[in-house]
Motif scaffolding. Sequence first.
Motif, PDB file in Angstrom:
ATOM      1  N   UNK A 214       8.397  10.663 -11.326  1.00  0.00           N
ATOM      2  CA  UNK A 214       9.125   9.506 -10.809  1.00  0.00           C
ATOM      3  C   UNK A 214      10.624   9.654 -11.034  1.00  0.00           C
ATOM      4  N   UNK A 215      11.392   9.201 -10.052  1.00  0.00           N
ATOM      5  CA  UNK A 215      12.849   9.222 -10.116  1.00  0.00           C
ATOM      6  C   UNK A 215      13.315   7.781 -10.305  1.00  0.00           C
ATOM      7  N   UNK A 216      13.917   7.483 -11.430  1.00  0.00           N
ATOM      8  CA  UNK A 216      14.279   6.102 -11.729  1.00  0.00           C
ATOM      9  C   UNK A 216      15.703   5.784 -11.281  1.00  0.00           C
ATOM     10  N   UNK A 217      15.824   4.713 -10.479  1.00  0.00           N
ATOM     11  CA  UNK A 217      17.117   4.184 -10.076  1.00  0.00           C
ATOM     12  C   UNK A 217      17.098   2.686 -10.310  1.00  0.00           C
ATOM     13  N   UNK A 218      18.067   2.204 -11.068  1.00  0.00           N
ATOM     14  CA  UNK A 218      18.149   0.766 -11.337  1.00  0.00           C
ATOM     15  C   UNK A 218      16.816   0.237 -11.879  1.00  0.00           C
ATOM     16  N   UNK A 219      16.202   1.041 -12.757  1.00  0.00           N
ATOM     17  CA  UNK A 219      14.939   0.703 -13.413  1.00  0.00           C
ATOM     18  C   UNK A 219      13.777   0.587 -12.431  1.00  0.00           C
TER      19      UNK A 219
ATOM     20  N   UNK B 193      -3.232  19.063  -9.574  1.00  0.00           N
ATOM     21  CA  UNK B 193      -2.148  19.962  -9.948  1.00  0.00           C
ATOM     22  C   UNK B 193      -2.477  21.430  -9.771  1.00  0.00           C
ATOM     23  N   UNK B 194      -3.589  21.729  -9.116  1.00  0.00           N
ATOM     24  CA  UNK B 194      -4.007  23.115  -8.980  1.00  0.00           C
ATOM     25  C   UNK B 194      -3.096  23.876  -8.012  1.00  0.00           C
ATOM     26  N   UNK B 195      -2.852  25.148  -8.342  1.00  0.00           N
ATOM     27  CA  UNK B 195      -2.038  25.976  -7.477  1.00  0.00           C
ATOM     28  C   UNK B 195      -2.880  26.635  -6.389  1.00  0.00           C
ATOM     29  N   UNK B 196      -4.000  27.209  -6.751  1.00  0.00           N
ATOM     30  CA  UNK B 196      -4.811  27.934  -5.774  1.00  0.00           C
ATOM     31  C   UNK B 196      -6.294  27.591  -5.838  1.00  0.00           C
ATOM     32  N   UNK B 197      -6.716  26.775  -6.783  1.00  0.00           N
ATOM     33  CA  UNK B 197      -8.141  26.512  -6.974  1.00  0.00           C
ATOM     34  C   UNK B 197      -8.438  25.033  -6.808  1.00  0.00           C
ATOM     35  N   UNK B 198      -8.282  24.534  -5.600  1.00  0.00           N
ATOM     36  CA  UNK B 198      -8.567  23.129  -5.308  1.00  0.00           C
ATOM     37  C   UNK B 198     -10.058  22.868  -5.492  1.00  0.00           C
ATOM     38  N   UNK B 199     -10.451  21.776  -6.180  1.00  0.00           N
ATOM     39  CA  UNK B 199     -11.872  21.497  -6.397  1.00  0.00           C
ATOM     40  C   UNK B 199     -12.588  20.976  -5.156  1.00  0.00           C
TER      41      UNK B 199
ATOM     42  N   UNK C 276       2.403  15.667  -3.374  1.00  0.00           N
ATOM     43  CA  UNK C 276       1.201  16.447  -3.117  1.00  0.00           C
ATOM     44  C   UNK C 276       0.237  16.434  -4.295  1.00  0.00           C
ATOM     45  N   UNK C 277       0.045  17.576  -4.941  1.00  0.00           N
ATOM     46  CA  UNK C 277      -1.017  17.662  -5.941  1.00  0.00           C
ATOM     47  C   UNK C 277      -0.633  17.108  -7.303  1.00  0.00           C
ATOM     48  N   UNK C 278       0.614  16.674  -7.471  1.00  0.00           N
ATOM     49  CA  UNK C 278       1.039  16.074  -8.733  1.00  0.00           C
ATOM     50  C   UNK C 278       1.266  14.587  -8.507  1.00  0.00           C
ATOM     51  N   UNK C 279       0.587  13.753  -9.262  1.00  0.00           N
ATOM     52  CA  UNK C 279       0.680  12.305  -9.084  1.00  0.00           C
ATOM     53  C   UNK C 279       2.138  11.856  -9.191  1.00  0.00           C
TER      54      UNK C 279
ATOM     55  N   UNK D  16      -0.715  24.422  -2.567  1.00  0.00           N
ATOM     56  CA  UNK D  16      -1.046  22.997  -2.616  1.00  0.00           C
ATOM     57  C   UNK D  16       0.186  22.117  -2.795  1.00  0.00           C
ATOM     58  N   UNK D  17       1.370  22.723  -2.848  1.00  0.00           N
ATOM     59  CA  UNK D  17       2.598  21.953  -3.025  1.00  0.00           C
ATOM     60  C   UNK D  17       3.664  22.349  -2.001  1.00  0.00           C
TER      61      UNK D  17
END
Length: 259
Positions: free
Chosen positions: A202-207, A225-231, A194-197, A103-104
């Motif tokens: 988040x990668x912060x640049x200049x706030x 965030x599921x690896x193999x068990x998507x609902x 993908x499965x992680x919001x 899923x990723x």
Amino acid sequence: MKTNYIFDLFTYHPDLFKACPYVDNAYPMADESYLHNYPFKITYLFDLKKLPHWDTDTFDFISIPAGIPQLSFKEKQLEYFPQEEDKAGEFDVVLNTSRTWPSRSWAPENWQRLADTLTAKGLRVAVVGKDVVSKADHMEKLCFALKGCTNLINKLSLDQTFFTIRKSKVFVSCQNGLSVLAGATDTRIVVLDMSIEWSKRAIYRYENPHHKISYVKGKCDLYCGEANACPLPHNNGSFKCIPEYERVAAAVSDALAAA
């Protein structure tokens, strides 16, 4: 900027901080009895007993709260301090094809299709990454080479990977460690979200978590965030959270136009 204060850092990865101008000394993490006898005031950034991420190979320190609620976005901004001399080649686009959980991970045929599109335009494309076996879940996390692209997989140190990304116009990757490393450069980044919001990584640049960064997601807003068990129902490992080729290709095209 250096001050008159002595700032010693105890970490499980002291080599990453040897060239940091904000740290006087970086030492391996010692046991608590030693730290209690340390002659200066000690501030704990992470409670390792509650957050044992140090024991894994994928320490996502940007998404872990540091226990200091006063930290601003600017103070969360990632910096990387290479120690090696820059010996990296120059490429227009750098890709990281790392495959982890179903899923990723983006399909190999999508990566190759993107590479073909880019090289057909005369762009110089390289693939970076490293094959590892995760100590946390014993999963093989592998990268794969792409036809028509310079293969730098397993050939670069972390410093040279940083230089390679920094010299490129656009870096494309899934949500992983190299997307975080790229955040320490000023290169335009396309992250396959993908499965992680996205805000959790988040990668912060200049706030600003959107400064020169495009988060391309699929058609699912659950972020389970599921690896193999998507609902949700899916066919042959095709997860709804995985972005379609057209959306990623459009984001890469826009990033190149803006670079």
